[in-house]
Design a protein around this motif. Structure first.
Motif, PDB file in Angstrom:
ATOM      1  N   ASN A 150       0.887  -1.388  -0.118  1.00  0.00           N
ATOM      2  CA  ASN A 150      -0.174   0.604   0.323  1.00  0.00           C
ATOM      3  C   ASN A 150       0.778   1.074   0.051  1.00  0.00           C
ATOM      4  O   ASN A 150       0.258   2.331  -0.139  1.00  0.00           O
ATOM      5  CB  ASN A 150      -0.853   0.085   0.867  1.00  0.00           C
ATOM      6  N   ASP A 152       3.847   1.272  -1.477  1.00  0.00           N
ATOM      7  CA  ASP A 152       4.727   2.041  -2.558  1.00  0.00           C
ATOM      8  C   ASP A 152       5.482   0.771  -1.866  1.00  0.00           C
ATOM      9  O   ASP A 152       6.385   0.882  -2.853  1.00  0.00           O
ATOM     10  CB  ASP A 152       5.265   2.659  -2.425  1.00  0.00           C
ATOM     11  N   ILE A 153       5.448  -0.458  -1.906  1.00  0.00           N
ATOM     12  CA  ILE A 153       5.669  -1.745  -2.962  1.00  0.00           C
ATOM     13  C   ILE A 153       7.343  -1.543  -1.828  1.00  0.00           C
ATOM     14  O   ILE A 153       8.707  -1.340  -2.125  1.00  0.00           O
ATOM     15  CB  ILE A 153       6.067  -2.262  -3.687  1.00  0.00           C
ATOM     16  N   LEU A 164      13.271  -6.776  -5.820  1.00  0.00           N
ATOM     17  CA  LEU A 164      12.998  -5.785  -5.661  1.00  0.00           C
ATOM     18  C   LEU A 164      11.344  -5.150  -5.032  1.00  0.00           C
ATOM     19  O   LEU A 164      10.675  -5.645  -5.161  1.00  0.00           O
ATOM     20  CB  LEU A 164      12.800  -5.357  -7.022  1.00  0.00           C
ATOM     21  N   THR A 165      11.933  -4.223  -3.873  1.00  0.00           N
ATOM     22  CA  THR A 165      11.878  -3.482  -3.490  1.00  0.00           C
ATOM     23  C   THR A 165      11.730  -2.045  -3.217  1.00  0.00           C
ATOM     24  O   THR A 165      12.731  -1.591  -3.997  1.00  0.00           O
ATOM     25  CB  THR A 165      11.311  -3.601  -1.945  1.00  0.00           C
ATOM     26  N   THR A 166      11.268  -0.828  -3.312  1.00  0.00           N
ATOM     27  CA  THR A 166      11.399   0.649  -2.898  1.00  0.00           C
ATOM     28  C   THR A 166      12.483   0.395  -1.822  1.00  0.00           C
ATOM     29  O   THR A 166      13.030   1.726  -1.333  1.00  0.00           O
ATOM     30  CB  THR A 166      10.662   1.778  -2.933  1.00  0.00           C
ATOM     31  N   PRO A 233      -0.222  -7.730  -8.839  1.00  0.00           N
ATOM     32  CA  PRO A 233       0.656  -7.297  -9.956  1.00  0.00           C
ATOM     33  C   PRO A 233       1.193  -5.804 -10.161  1.00  0.00           C
ATOM     34  O   PRO A 233       2.284  -5.600 -11.052  1.00  0.00           O
ATOM     35  CB  PRO A 233      -0.814  -7.094 -11.190  1.00  0.00           C
ATOM     36  N   LYS A 234       0.814  -5.333  -9.238  1.00  0.00           N
ATOM     37  CA  LYS A 234       1.584  -3.985  -9.345  1.00  0.00           C
ATOM     38  C   LYS A 234       2.901  -3.766  -8.733  1.00  0.00           C
ATOM     39  O   LYS A 234       4.366  -4.165  -9.086  1.00  0.00           O
ATOM     40  CB  LYS A 234       0.740  -3.453  -7.677  1.00  0.00           C
ATOM     41  N   GLY A 237       5.318  -7.169 -10.720  1.00  0.00           N
ATOM     42  CA  GLY A 237       5.388  -6.350 -11.543  1.00  0.00           C
ATOM     43  C   GLY A 237       5.352  -7.140 -13.195  1.00  0.00           C
ATOM     44  O   GLY A 237       6.183  -7.978 -13.346  1.00  0.00           O
ATOM     45  N   THR A 293       9.261  -9.196 -13.028  1.00  0.00           N
ATOM     46  CA  THR A 293       9.957  -8.011 -13.112  1.00  0.00           C
ATOM     47  C   THR A 293      10.606  -7.634 -11.934  1.00  0.00           C
ATOM     48  O   THR A 293      11.401  -6.945 -11.859  1.00  0.00           O
ATOM     49  CB  THR A 293       9.026  -6.436 -13.598  1.00  0.00           C
ATOM     50  N   LYS A 296      13.668  -8.880 -12.355  1.00  0.00           N
ATOM     51  CA  LYS A 296      14.269  -8.621 -13.615  1.00  0.00           C
ATOM     52  C   LYS A 296      16.189  -8.553 -13.109  1.00  0.00           C
ATOM     53  O   LYS A 296      16.944  -9.313 -14.309  1.00  0.00           O
ATOM     54  CB  LYS A 296      14.039  -8.176 -14.305  1.00  0.00           C
TER      55      LYS A 296
ATOM     56  N   ASP B  55      -2.756  -0.326 -10.228  1.00  0.00           N
ATOM     57  CA  ASP B  55      -2.796  -0.412 -11.358  1.00  0.00           C
ATOM     58  C   ASP B  55      -4.106  -0.646 -12.183  1.00  0.00           C
ATOM     59  O   ASP B  55      -5.229  -0.725 -11.492  1.00  0.00           O
ATOM     60  CB  ASP B  55      -2.355  -2.204 -12.018  1.00  0.00           C
ATOM     61  N   TRP B 158       8.653  -1.369 -12.251  1.00  0.00           N
ATOM     62  CA  TRP B 158       9.811  -1.478 -11.752  1.00  0.00           C
ATOM     63  C   TRP B 158      10.285  -1.148 -13.415  1.00  0.00           C
ATOM     64  O   TRP B 158      11.948  -1.190 -14.225  1.00  0.00           O
ATOM     65  CB  TRP B 158      10.926  -2.730 -11.872  1.00  0.00           C
TER      66      TRP B 158
END
Lengths: 340, 366, 415
Positions: A150, A152-153, A164-166, A233-234, A237, A293, A296, B55, B158
């Motif tokens: 919620n 921002d990852i 990956l996360t922020t 999905p958010k 990725g 992703t 990735k 999304d 990403w």
């Protein structure tokens, strides 16, 4: 114990048994949100005699925007780490009020819903404490989208290795910031709270399995715990249309074993049971990782490392997916001494 | 400059959450950089209520540019939730023309809700202005519809597909709003980035040949009247943040989520085997079960994720088709099942006409 | 701190009969008996001194069958307060409490309780905030929540603690209020000392305290609501305004409740918000909250005996703040000296919180007194009547000179 409730065997059963929506359309979740799918099926399995408590997280912020709601069940917000406390408070109040004759005597399901940050990180002690309150009936459901989705990852303890996360980006100097391995939450809850009569893992990609597990948990009673893995999905990725497929791949690659522990009996379920029996072969983790992703930046070596860890979970653990110890019992010395 | 323009220009960028997150930010920053490099002042902000983005859910960025002024002139524009009006709205995905619904009780807002009389509505699209006008609600005041020819740019959390959309939109701004950014301003900015000549060429291409204008008169467009919500006062609200819940099987009447979609499912009921998987796997509970056992998508609530088409076991039975193929929206959508029941032959023909335009779903099923 | 065999007979008497009984007990015992009489449904415990005593007595009352409630031992204070918040949402009358840093650990839940408008009653056994760990009294723990919609009341005897607990439920649960109440009790001086107090009979309590009714906000399958969904800027102002109105309503409800209390139980507290003690004709009035009243009253009597015109005003309800009473009793006094068992670092006059609030209240007065502030009794340090006499003398000196030379005095601080 044998469960006297009717469980679903086919998707058609679901259609027959659970057509009514209690968590309905009109929420602000992402396209293809698997956590919304989880809530939808949990609500269906629970039915109308239910109180739902939602901790801060995606499924709070997205699902209920003030002056409207997606819930046809009584629903209340609790603080990020409050789920364990809230279910105990709710269940205790129901018990007290019913016993004192202040409420009619009926079975009311109490379900607390928390994300991975709220449950496995911030609220772990509350959830653990709740699971020791065996005189109350409630289900704690942890929807795990492997990040603080919620806000921002951001990384949580449930974020998988390398993702990956922020808070764990990949950069020129540090390729993998998330070096910690994901916590084994359902196992921790089961092993640490042996009086809890039902603990399970699930995913919305297998709604029959999820539906049945929620039904069982609520039927068996006492404190119960279900951990779902929810493709996001958010944060992960991928195109939202692959939500279901990513969830299936998590199970088929063995990364996410589906199991239940009912009255102390461990049982792999659904696809995971078929993998364990040899009926189907585990897919390589690469098929899951390369679809997202957030992975990735992983090299082939990284993926090999993850494959090795997943292989170990299935082949070397004392109980696959549950107990990460290898078989050293009985102690060789003791065995020798006793056979003299 | 010949025209006596106001000193402050406000630009709105409307985009699809997450898919165009980086695109919108890069564009808004690009405008700010370009404006500042030209000696002007500028700032940019996201509509905070749209964050955390979801999304597909429409979201907004705002850029404020002031010509040849000092920073103080921006003071009144800083610390805003959103501006009162905008001089230009940039729509990065033409399907957003079908409405913006970001919070409950705000309803489905037309894209040009904030557009000043005589303002510019810039849309990235492969369609002509006349075609797009069929999707845009009418207004009481005139405006100019501007189309920047281009593919819809879709990334994820990403990844940013560096596909030239930013440059093309900057080129278009230079074309239609030279009073805000000239093409030289745009070039100067793009030359400061990596791959400068490629970027400048894209902007020039748009500037020279990809922009089409259409003056829109009051009353032209789709008939739709936006009713701003009436929010109750504190005496009329329940205390403690409580609100009434829904009834079972009642979809949220005050929020639909339906403006999140750029594709929609179209069901070929003739081929449907009634397996129910679409119904089971829809995270938005969109499918109504019909009396004869079919599954009818209630499109107002569909976010267009495409999971139903992916899980459908019969090829070409649920297809995902671009929203711009359908001249409906703003809360009123085609009822596919009813259309099929009323005239199967017409429905079959319609479905077949859509089939070539459908999004490619998983190859393995084809 | 638990029920002795001698007391059981007396407890049975109040549960079954119509007469008050006299017992000896601590301040926390007194609160526990009030919870028994109020028929609390759910309570949650977590150990911390000095509040913990109340939960020990409650546990024993439940174990012995004098009280029927779900007694939940929590994982920590945040857990504790979340538990009662959600029990209250379902319609259960709840009790909770803490002290010092424990109270602060629960702050997130504390705020949610008031903003969600649940009439939880809590005991704050006032205690200094760590670090370093100290378990003597200081009022900063309770004062941390002065701005978030909790009603706050300070008591100075075990009897008042018991009575105020009953009053608190009625005020909190009044549909015009629906806000939580924090009852502050000085650590050690009241929580842990044994006093005589009277327990009213349950039959009278039932007349005084109607059942808790959340109305259309009760969370139950028969009443499908959503509580506290995410809001945006369109709504928050209105939600805060509703709380503002409730807090203002509380003044009237408190007055009504004390009136009814006096009628039913025969104990009249006079002005519910403040306790004036020999303030008529006083040149100097000391102001304080909690047990500091005891030595100050003694000092007043001794100084009055010498002909000094001094008085004391004890603040009971800090939220809602008794502005009108402050103006009424303190306008025209030559010097007002506030004793703060707290501090507010960097506040407008680098003084205590009570001082700052009273000074603000008196701004509206046409006859503003000179004001002094004594920071004293921190971390449980005692304030004796001799200390109080010293303070009065300083204030009297200022009254004579017509000016205050040192506005804030850290009383007894070692140089």
């Amino acid at each position: 114990m044998t469960i006297s409730i009717k469980l679903a065997r086919t998707v058609k059963d679901l259609l027959m048994m659970a057509q009514t929506e209690y968590f309905d359309a009109g929420h602000r979740t992402c396209q293809g949100c698997e956590s919304a799918m989880v809530l939808r099926w949990v609500a269906k399995a629970a039915g109308p005699n239910t109180i739902v408590i939602g901790a801060t997280g995606c499924m709070y912020v997205a699902n209920t925007t003030y002056y409207t709601t997606a819930w046809a069940l009584p629903w209340i917000h609790t603080q990020l780490s409050g789920t364990g406390s809230a279910v105990v408070g709710t269940a205790a109040a129901l018990k007290a009020l019913i016993e004192k004759g202040k409420l009619p005597n009926e079975k009311i399901n109490v379900i607390g819903i928390c994300g991975d940050l709220g449950c496995a990180d911030a609220g772990l002690s509350e959830v653990s404490n709740a699971l020791t309150h065996t005189k109350y009936n409630f289900l704690i459901l942890m929807y795990d989208n492997e990040s603080s989705a919620n806000t921002d990852i951001q990384e949580t303890t449930m974020t998988p290795y390398g993702a990956l996360t922020t808070f764990s980006p990949s950069g020129k100097q540090v390729r993998i910031m998330k070096y910690r391995w994901k916590k084994n939450m359902a196992a921790m809850m089961a092993v640490g709270h042996p009086e809890v009569r039902y603990v399970a893992t699930a995913t919305a990609a297998d709604p029959i399995d999820l539906y049945n597990k929620v039904k069982k948990a609520l039927e068996i009673g006492g404190p119960t715990f279900i951990h779902t893995l929810d493709p996001c999905p958010k944060g992960w990725g991928y195109d939202p249309k692959y939500s279901h497929e990513i969830g299936r791949l998590a199970v088929e690659t063995g990364i996410w074993p589906l199991f239940e522990i009912e009255d102390g009996k461990f049982r792999l379920t659904s696809t995971s049971a078929r993998i364990a029996s040899g009926e189907i072969k585990r897919k390589p983790v690469k098929e899951y990782l390369r679809r997202q992703t957030r992975f990735k930046h992983l090299t082939d070596e990284d993926i090999e490392y993850i494959q090795k860890k997943v292989d170990e979970m299935w082949e070397k653990w004392l109980i696959p997916g549950l107990i990460p110890l290898t078989r050293e019992l009985p102690y060789p010395e003791v065995t020798k001494a006793s056979t003299k | 400059m010949s025209v006596q323009a106001p000193s402050i220009y406000t630009i709105e960028i409307i985009y699809r959450g997450i898919h165009q997150r980086h695109l919108a930010r890069n564009l808004s920053r690009g405008i700010v950089y370009a404006a500042r490099m030209a000696g002007n002042v500028a700032l940019s902000y996201q509509r905070y209520g749209d964050d955390p983005e979801r999304d597909g859910v429409p979201a907004k960025y705002f850029v404020v540019v002031a010509k040849g002024a000092n920073e103080e002139i921006l003071d009144a524009e800083a610390a805003r939730v959103e501006p009162d009006y905008v001089d230009v709205s940039i729509v990065l995905d033409d399907t957003i023309l079908k409405g913006v619904e970001s919070w409950a009780w705000q309803g489905i807002q037309p894209v040009h809700l904030k557009l000043r009389a005589g303002g510019l509505l810039i849309v990235v699209s492969k369609r002509s202005p006349d075609e797009l006008l069929k999707f845009i609600p009418t207004r009481d005041s005139p405006y100019t519809l501007v189309v920047v020819y281009g593919e819809r740019s879709i990334g994820d959390f990403w990844t940013f597909p560096d596909d030239g959309t930013v440059e093309r939109v900057l080129g278009a701004i230079a074309k239609v709003m030279p009073n805000v950014l000239t093409i030289d301003d745009v070039k100067r900015y793009l030359e400061s980035l990596d791959k400068p000549s490629e970027r400048v060429n894209r902007a020039l291409e748009a500037y020279q040949s990809l922009v089409k204008l259409r003056e829109v008169k009051p009353g032209e467009g789709l008939p739709y009247k936006y009713e701003p919500p009436h929010l109750p006062g504190w005496k009329d609200m329940m205390i403690g943040g409580a609100i009434p819940g829904l009834k079972p099987n009642q979809r949220n009447p005050y929020f639909t989520g339906g403006t999140a979609k750029h594709y929609r499912p179209v069901v070929n009921f003739d081929k449907c085997i009634k397996c129910s998987l679409c119904w089971e796997y829809c995270p938005d509970s969109v499918f109504d079960v019909t009396p004869d056992g079919y599954f009818n998508p209630v499109l107002a609530y569909c976010k267009g994720c495409g999971v139903c088409a992916e899980v459908c076991p019969v090829p070409d039975t649920i297809i995902m088709v671009d929203e711009m193929e359908f001249e409906d929206g703003y809360g009123k959508f085609i009822d596919e099942y009813r259309a099929w029941k009323e005239n199967r032959e017409a429905y079959r023909k319609w479905f077949e006409s859509l089939l070539p335009k459908a999004q490619i779903i998983s190859v393995r099923k084809r | 701190m638990s029920v002795s065999a001698l007391e059981t007979k007396r407890l049975e008497a109040v549960l079954k009969g119509d007469e008050e009984v006299e017992v000896v007990g601590t301040g926390t015992d007194a609160v526990a008996y009030a919870l028994m009489l109020a028929d609390v449904d759910v309570t949650s415990a977590y150990p911390i001194r000095p509040y913990g005593g109340v939960m020990q007595t409650v546990a024993k009352l439940i174990a012995d069958g004098y009280m029927k409630a779900e007694y939940i031992v929590a994982a920590h204070e945040h857990d504790q307060f979340e538990i009662v918040k959600h029990a209250s949402a379902v319609g259960a009358r709840t009790f909770v409490g803490s002290s010092g840093v424990g109270w602060l650990l629960a702050i997130e839940a504390i705020v949610a309780i008031s903003t969600d408008r649940y009439p939880v009653v809590a005991l704050i056994g006032n205690r200094a905030l760590d670090d370093p760990g100290a378990y003597g009294v200081e009022h900063n723990d309770a004062l941390m929540v002065r701005d978030v919609g909790w009603l706050l009341v300070w008591v100075d005897t075990a009897q008042e603690a018991l009575d105020t607990t009953l009053i608190a439920y009625r005020v909190a649960e009044d549909p015009r209020v629906m806000l939580p109440v924090g009852i502050s009790m000085d650590g050690a001086f009241l929580t842990h000392s044994e006093h005589v107090f009277r327990i009213p009979p349950k039959s009278k309590v039932q007349k005084f305290l109607p059942p808790y009714d959340l109305g259309n906000r009760k969370l139950h399958p028969s009443n499908v609501i959503s509580v506290a969904p995410q809001v945006n800027e369109d709504w928050v102002t209105e939600i805060r305004k509703q709380m503002d109105e409730a807090m203002k309503n509380a003044r009237k409800v408190i007055e009504e409740t004390y009136r009814d209390f006096a009628k039913i139980f025969g104990r009249d507290y006079g002005n519910p918000f403040v306790e004036p003690y020999m303030v008529e004709d006083a040149d100097v009035v000391m102001v304080g909250m909690g047990t500091v009243s005891k030595p100050i009253k003694e000092a007043v009597r001794r100084l009055r005996a010498k002909g000094e015109r001094v008085g004391f005003l004890r603040i009971r309800w800090f939220r809602p703040f008794p502005t009108e009473d402050i103006i009424r009793y303190l306008s025209g006094v030559k010097v007002v000296a506030v004793v703060d068992r707290d501090y507010s670092f960097g506040s407008p006059f680098d003084g205590g919180a009570v001082f700052t609030e009273i000074r603000s209240a008196l701004y509206e007065s046409e006859r503003r007194p000179l004001m002094m502030n004594f920071i004293g009794g921190l971390g449980g340090r005692e304030i004796t009547y001799n200390d109080a006499i010293n303070m009065f003398n300083m204030a009297l000196d200022a009254a004579r000179k017509g000016k205050v030379e040192q506005r804030v005095i850290w009383y007894g601080v070692r140089e």
